[in-house]
Design an enzyme around this catalytic site. Structure first.
Site, PDB file in Angstrom:
ATOM      1  N   ARG A 239       0.840  -0.989  -0.110  1.00  0.00           N
ATOM      2  CA  ARG A 239      -0.102   0.038   0.190  1.00  0.00           C
ATOM      3  C   ARG A 239       0.924   1.257   0.034  1.00  0.00           C
ATOM      4  O   ARG A 239       2.136   1.479   0.640  1.00  0.00           O
ATOM      5  CB  ARG A 239      -0.998   0.190   1.242  1.00  0.00           C
ATOM      6  CG  ARG A 239      -2.092  -0.998   1.167  1.00  0.00           C
ATOM      7  CD  ARG A 239      -3.093  -0.579   0.106  1.00  0.00           C
ATOM      8  NE  ARG A 239      -4.207  -1.384   0.076  1.00  0.00           N
ATOM      9  CZ  ARG A 239      -4.628  -2.547  -0.846  1.00  0.00           C
ATOM     10  NH1 ARG A 239      -3.491  -2.654  -1.543  1.00  0.00           N
ATOM     11  NH2 ARG A 239      -5.561  -2.939  -0.676  1.00  0.00           N
ATOM     12  N   GLU A 268      -2.785   8.206  -4.063  1.00  0.00           N
ATOM     13  CA  GLU A 268      -2.798   7.539  -5.179  1.00  0.00           C
ATOM     14  C   GLU A 268      -4.601   7.831  -5.804  1.00  0.00           C
ATOM     15  O   GLU A 268      -5.418   8.004  -5.126  1.00  0.00           O
ATOM     16  CB  GLU A 268      -3.165   5.824  -4.675  1.00  0.00           C
ATOM     17  CG  GLU A 268      -3.018   4.835  -5.710  1.00  0.00           C
ATOM     18  CD  GLU A 268      -2.839   3.394  -5.246  1.00  0.00           C
ATOM     19  OE1 GLU A 268      -1.894   3.356  -4.371  1.00  0.00           O
ATOM     20  OE2 GLU A 268      -3.520   2.543  -5.751  1.00  0.00           O
ATOM     21  N   HIS A 287      -1.046   0.769  -9.958  1.00  0.00           N
ATOM     22  CA  HIS A 287      -1.779  -0.407  -8.926  1.00  0.00           C
ATOM     23  C   HIS A 287      -2.338  -1.474  -9.940  1.00  0.00           C
ATOM     24  O   HIS A 287      -3.843  -1.800  -9.418  1.00  0.00           O
ATOM     25  CB  HIS A 287      -2.779   0.514  -8.155  1.00  0.00           C
ATOM     26  CG  HIS A 287      -3.038  -0.243  -6.805  1.00  0.00           C
ATOM     27  ND1 HIS A 287      -3.458  -0.021  -5.446  1.00  0.00           N
ATOM     28  CD2 HIS A 287      -3.001  -1.824  -6.393  1.00  0.00           C
ATOM     29  CE1 HIS A 287      -3.525  -0.614  -4.590  1.00  0.00           C
ATOM     30  NE2 HIS A 287      -3.404  -1.755  -5.087  1.00  0.00           N
TER      31      HIS A 287
HETATM   32  C1  GLV Z   1      -5.137  -4.801  -4.217  1.00  0.00           C
HETATM   33  O1  GLV Z   1      -4.210  -3.894  -3.808  1.00  0.00           O
HETATM   34  C2  GLV Z   1      -5.777  -5.717  -3.285  1.00  0.00           C
HETATM   35  O2  GLV Z   1      -5.718  -5.464  -2.114  1.00  0.00           O
HETATM   36  O3  GLV Z   1      -6.299  -6.590  -3.731  1.00  0.00           O
END
Ligand code: GLV
Length: 326
Positions: A239, A268, A287
């Site tokens: 994260r 983000e 991401h």
């Molecule tokens: C993506 O970052 C997830 O947590 O699935």
């Protein structure tokens, strides 16, 4: 019988979405961007089920706005730091997520970022696209060897362990910091358990695999960058807020570390114009670590499974707050 009311905060892969649509009276947010918090507050009123993403803030106020009938929140992600699970548990709301299915896909991607950073793939591609490639260069874009180097894992859950399996194929020495996991478990997957300081100071590559919590927020900041080798490559697929972005910018600019490869950022998305985007030694992607067709499809069907169970009052197959079942 009246169908349960469900709000879906974004279009998810069709395999899961089609099943969700059959489960109730479904309202789907069709925009490319997520609904704002205020819009979400309105949309959830009267919902029995909510399908959400990590881009949605799901807090106590939102649960109260939804009303007492809200039984299940089904999120398409393994991480659920955007959801106040304690507030959900207090209200008897089951929270679903999608663990397991994305482990290998995400580990593949963490290793992709590691390799791409080590061997300067993004810079090489830019170099060619911008028309600079005139000849074979004896010192052109020299990078770092991965094979035989040292990998430091911060966090040794499912994804961290899957990254270790890939690293062992590259004959890497693997160091691991995870205060929540027994040393035996860490040794069993081929890593040496050690302190965060040792992981940072001895590793050629540091890969982050911790959930975002109060304790892990900014756990990699200015003082941690000072502990790292000036040749170190940092990989983050966990994260964004685990890393202090401003400190990272300075560490990369001042040569405290060599490179960062990030799937996640804080904030983000990283704003266009953020100074970190001007650095050649920082590779940022949007991401997408779990984004293979197969994995995102499976995630969507798990979301439908969780929603279906929650609407029927059954135990969620993939539950983030199992304590609600006593
Ligand atoms: C993506 O970052 C997830 O947590 O699935």
């Amino acid at each position: 019988m009246e169908k349960p009311k469900v709000f879906v905060s974004r279009r998810i892969p069709v395999d899961g979405l089609d099943r969700i649509i059959e489960l109730g009276d479904v309202e789907l947010w069709e925009e490319d961007l997520e609904p704002s918090y205020d819009v979400l507050l309105e949309k959830v009123v009267g919902a029995d089920g909510l399908v959400c993403l990590l881009t949605d803030r799901i807090d106590d106020q939102l649960m109260d706005a939804a009303g007492d009938q809200l039984r299940v929140i089904s999120q398409m992600a393994v991480g659920f730091d955007n959801i106040d699970t304690k507030a959900a548990t207090e209200r008897g709301i089951a929270v679903g997520h999608t663990p397991g299915v994305l482990t290998d896909t995400t580990a593949d991607f963490a290793f992709t970022l590691l390799m791409a950073a080590a061997r300067r793939v993004a810079e090489g591609a830019r170099y060619v696209q911008e028309g600079h490639w005139k000849t074979w260069g004896p010192t052109l874009l020299m990078g770092y060897d991965v094979y035989g180097s040292t990998l430091g894992l911060v966090g040794s859950g499912r994804i961290g362990q899957a990254v270790a399996r890939r690293a062992s194929g590259f004959n890497m020495r693997i160091l691991c910091y995870d205060p929540f996991v027994d040393e035996d478990v860490i040794t069993a997957f081929g890593a040496e358990s050690t302190s965060l300081e040792n992981v940072l100071s001895e590793s050629d590559f540091v890969s982050l695999h911790v959930p975002l919590t109060r304790e892990t927020r900014h756990m990699i900041g200015a003082s941690q960058f000072r502990d790292m080798k000036s040749t170190c490559v940092l990989v983050n697929t966990s994260r964004g807020p685990v890393v202090d972005t401003e400190a990272l910018y300075h560490a990369l600019k001042d040569g405290e570390i060599a490179y960062a490869a990030l799937d996640v950022t804080e904030p983000e998305p990283i704003p266009f114009g953020d100074p970190i985007l001007t650095l050649d030694n920082c590779l940022i992607v949007p991401h997408i670590a779990s984004s293979s067709i197969a994995t995102r499809t499976q995630m969507s069907t798990m979301v439908a499974d969780n929603l279906a169970a929650g609407l029927k009052g059954e135990v969620l197959p993939y539950c983030a707050n199992p304590e609600i079942y006593g």
